[in-house]
Design a protein around this motif. Sequence first.
Motif, mmCIF file in Angstrom:
data_model
loop_
_atom_site.group_PDB
_atom_site.id
_atom_site.type_symbol
_atom_site.label_atom_id
_atom_site.label_comp_id
_atom_site.label_asym_id
_atom_site.label_seq_id
_atom_site.Cartn_x
_atom_site.Cartn_y
_atom_site.Cartn_z
ATOM 1 N N GLN A 80 0.838 -1.205 0.000
ATOM 2 C CA GLN A 80 0.000 0.000 0.000
ATOM 3 C C GLN A 80 0.871 1.252 0.000
ATOM 4 N N GLU A 81 1.884 1.229 0.841
ATOM 5 C CA GLU A 81 2.773 2.383 0.950
ATOM 6 C C GLU A 81 3.441 2.687 -0.400
ATOM 7 N N GLN A 82 3.848 1.630 -1.091
ATOM 8 C CA GLN A 82 4.564 1.851 -2.350
ATOM 9 C C GLN A 82 3.644 2.114 -3.535
ATOM 10 N N ALA A 83 2.500 1.427 -3.572
ATOM 11 C CA ALA A 83 1.667 1.523 -4.786
ATOM 12 C C ALA A 83 0.728 2.727 -4.781
ATOM 13 N N ILE A 84 0.162 3.071 -3.639
ATOM 14 C CA ILE A 84 -0.905 4.085 -3.613
ATOM 15 C C ILE A 84 -0.465 5.423 -4.239
ATOM 16 N N PRO A 85 0.719 5.976 -3.875
ATOM 17 C CA PRO A 85 1.096 7.262 -4.491
ATOM 18 C C PRO A 85 1.204 7.182 -6.013
ATOM 19 N N HIS A 86 1.677 6.051 -6.549
ATOM 20 C CA HIS A 86 1.771 5.909 -8.009
ATOM 21 C C HIS A 86 0.382 5.852 -8.641
ATOM 22 N N VAL A 87 -0.531 5.140 -7.994
ATOM 23 C CA VAL A 87 -1.894 5.044 -8.551
ATOM 24 C C VAL A 87 -2.518 6.443 -8.574
ATOM 25 N N ILE A 110 -5.957 -5.541 -13.315
ATOM 26 C CA ILE A 110 -5.878 -6.984 -13.591
ATOM 27 C C ILE A 110 -5.246 -7.602 -12.353
ATOM 28 N N ASP A 111 -6.053 -8.336 -11.620
ATOM 29 C CA ASP A 111 -5.596 -8.864 -10.327
ATOM 30 C C ASP A 111 -5.294 -10.355 -10.466
ATOM 31 N N GLU A 112 -4.344 -10.845 -9.687
ATOM 32 C CA GLU A 112 -4.022 -12.279 -9.677
ATOM 33 C C GLU A 112 -3.743 -12.786 -11.098
ATOM 34 N N ALA A 113 -2.907 -12.041 -11.808
ATOM 35 C CA ALA A 113 -2.696 -12.355 -13.231
ATOM 36 C C ALA A 113 -2.125 -13.754 -13.431
ATOM 37 N N ASP A 114 -1.258 -14.199 -12.535
ATOM 38 C CA ASP A 114 -0.689 -15.535 -12.743
ATOM 39 C C ASP A 114 -1.750 -16.610 -12.564
ATOM 40 N N ARG A 115 -2.731 -16.323 -11.738
ATOM 41 C CA ARG A 115 -3.837 -17.271 -11.593
ATOM 42 C C ARG A 115 -4.698 -17.288 -12.859
ATOM 43 N N MET A 116 -4.852 -16.105 -13.440
ATOM 44 C CA MET A 116 -5.601 -16.019 -14.706
ATOM 45 C C MET A 116 -4.908 -16.905 -15.753
ATOM 46 N N LEU A 117 -3.595 -16.862 -15.742
ATOM 47 C CA LEU A 117 -2.822 -17.673 -16.683
ATOM 48 C C LEU A 117 -3.105 -19.151 -16.444
ATOM 49 N N ASP A 118 -3.042 -19.560 -15.179
ATOM 50 C CA ASP A 118 -3.309 -20.958 -14.841
ATOM 51 C C ASP A 118 -4.685 -21.406 -15.310
ATOM 52 N N THR A 162 -5.273 -5.689 -2.032
ATOM 53 C CA THR A 162 -6.601 -5.237 -2.483
ATOM 54 C C THR A 162 -6.803 -3.761 -2.125
ATOM 55 N N ALA A 163 -6.515 -3.422 -0.877
ATOM 56 C CA ALA A 163 -6.664 -2.016 -0.483
ATOM 57 C C ALA A 163 -5.660 -1.132 -1.230
ATOM 58 N N ALA A 164 -4.562 -1.712 -1.683
ATOM 59 C CA ALA A 164 -3.565 -0.918 -2.419
ATOM 60 C C ALA A 164 -4.146 -0.372 -3.723
ATOM 61 N N PHE A 165 -5.145 -1.052 -4.286
ATOM 62 C CA PHE A 165 -5.797 -0.424 -5.452
ATOM 63 C C PHE A 165 -7.178 0.147 -5.129
ATOM 64 N N VAL A 166 -7.874 -0.441 -4.148
ATOM 65 C CA VAL A 166 -9.227 0.051 -3.837
ATOM 66 C C VAL A 166 -9.174 1.469 -3.250
ATOM 67 N N LEU A 167 -8.262 1.719 -2.323
ATOM 68 C CA LEU A 167 -8.236 3.032 -1.658
ATOM 69 C C LEU A 167 -7.936 4.173 -2.636
ATOM 70 N N PRO A 168 -6.882 4.058 -3.469
ATOM 71 C CA PRO A 168 -6.676 5.168 -4.409
ATOM 72 C C PRO A 168 -7.774 5.262 -5.465
ATOM 73 N N MET A 169 -8.367 4.127 -5.839
ATOM 74 C CA MET A 169 -9.472 4.191 -6.814
ATOM 75 C C MET A 169 -10.634 4.990 -6.232
ATOM 76 N N LEU A 170 -10.924 4.763 -4.965
ATOM 77 C CA LEU A 170 -12.021 5.510 -4.324
ATOM 78 C C LEU A 170 -11.718 6.999 -4.336
ATOM 79 N N THR A 171 -10.468 7.335 -4.093
ATOM 80 C CA THR A 171 -10.084 8.750 -4.107
ATOM 81 C C THR A 171 -10.269 9.329 -5.511
ATOM 82 N N ILE A 172 -9.810 8.592 -6.511
ATOM 83 C CA ILE A 172 -9.913 9.067 -7.897
ATOM 84 C C ILE A 172 -11.385 9.208 -8.321
ATOM 85 N N LEU A 173 -12.211 8.261 -7.880
ATOM 86 C CA LEU A 173 -13.608 8.224 -8.331
ATOM 87 C C LEU A 173 -14.492 9.285 -7.683
ATOM 88 N N GLU A 174 -13.939 9.990 -6.687
ATOM 89 C CA GLU A 174 -14.753 11.031 -6.054
ATOM 90 C C GLU A 174 -15.148 12.107 -7.064
#
Length: 484
Positions: A28-35, A152-160, A52-64
């Motif tokens: 979260q610390e590393q990804a949120i500022p970039h998002v 795109i979450d859990e991409a390696d699982r998508m591959l499987d 999950t919160a690493a993308f949900v929290l900044p998305m909520l901010t953006i979507l305001e």
Amino acid sequence: MSFSHLGLSDKVLAAVAATGYTTPTPIQEQAIPHVLARRDVLGIAQTGTGKTAAFVLPMLTILEKGRARARMPRTLILEPTRELAAQVKENFDRYGAGQKLNVALLIGGVSFGDQDTKLTRGVDVLIATPGRLLDHTERGGLLLTGVELLVIDEADRMLDMGFIPDIERICKLVPFTRQTLFFTATMPPEIRRITETFLHNPEKVEVSKPATTVATVTQLQVPAGREAHDKREILRSLLREAKDLNNAIIFCNRKREVAVVYKSLQKHGFSVGALHGDMDQSARTAALDQFRKGEIPLLVASDVAARGLDIPAVSHVFNFDVPHHADDYVHRIGRTGRAGRAGTAISIVTSIDQKSMAAIEKLIGRSIPLAEGSSTTSSSEQAASPRHERARDSARDGESDGSRSGGRKRRRDRGAGNKSRSRNSGSEQSSVESVAAAPVTPSAAPRAPSIGRTPTPQTPSASAEPADHSHLPAFLLRPVRARV
Ligand code: AMP
């Protein structure tokens, strides 16, 4: 570092504070500022890291800012399984409670009509499994040209699971100018190719090595004969004898085996649920909810159904089957010992599993001790046997849950949530277990409890196991402890 330094909106910060979280996790610390800076992000992180919160929290901010238009979602999140999709939605419900956002789930096993109605109203966040999403676009009820942000979450699982062609199609349906957040636990070559094609100059954020098990989990192995009923008897003994067992997930490699083990435990008076890919959505959700609430302490599951599920405080994981692939072991074991808690993971190991166990030990960089009192040669010693290998390979030709064995086959979930494939399980099916002959009473089995059984209506009919009057090995009658 606190959440307030990451650039999140006041509303989102208030929602985070309400959950009681004070410090961002490393992802979260590393990804949120970039998002928030609207950069593409390549996040290499496992579930359990707070991704999950690493993308949900900044998305909520953006979507305001901004509003949704009918049939044109503003953001799109792709998840490999329905459970993960539902879990992400829960995150939006939790952190976005103070915002009037329309969040829609497009997953198989749910009626198209209801999903269509939601899409017509306008959707800020669309969370989807790839197959169902494409079904909607093909029917003309959904336009992806308004998507500003794609996850795109859990991409390696998508591959499987064979979803990569679908992902490529979807990426071509969303605008080129979108922002893309891409999360994967591992970086096999095919995933690397996708990131090179669909991410634009991404910020790479990596939080931990993919193949590590946490030190708070006690890992043990118990040798077993190759007959499935031997393994089930061992499992029951382990469940009865385990110390501090609050709840447990029991992993099987195949959907059919999930059904058999579930039925068997149920017959023996255990309060148990089942989770696998052929159950319909309501049955899966019901089983998971009951397990989360503690109404059923045991859940028999397949890898695909259980991967990435956020079930806090699971005390035990049992590998009824040793997984075919070593990294599946890491994911399974990751269900326990979360957030620094103690956990126990016990694998039931037959002679044909020795090579897999050796691969697991190599991957995690440690040997897994035998449970006290059990004895066999070590995994690596037995692994060399070509006979074992042949037997193992032929055993694995059977149905799998979309995991890596059997190739990367395409398994789209197009509207097919209800296709419960009830199957017999060969010779095991023919003999009927006599519960009276092999009684397990609650008093004899303090952890196997309450006869109040869990309804899991979509579980395929499983075989009854043969009454087995053989004596248990002595070690199984003692509590399981690591050998020193
Ligand atoms: P995930 O990796 O998204 O599956 O998250 C794993 C677990 O960590 C979930 O139970 C989250 O609710 C929890 N979690 C997420 N962020 C934090 C945080 N900053 N502090 C403590 N727990 C968190």
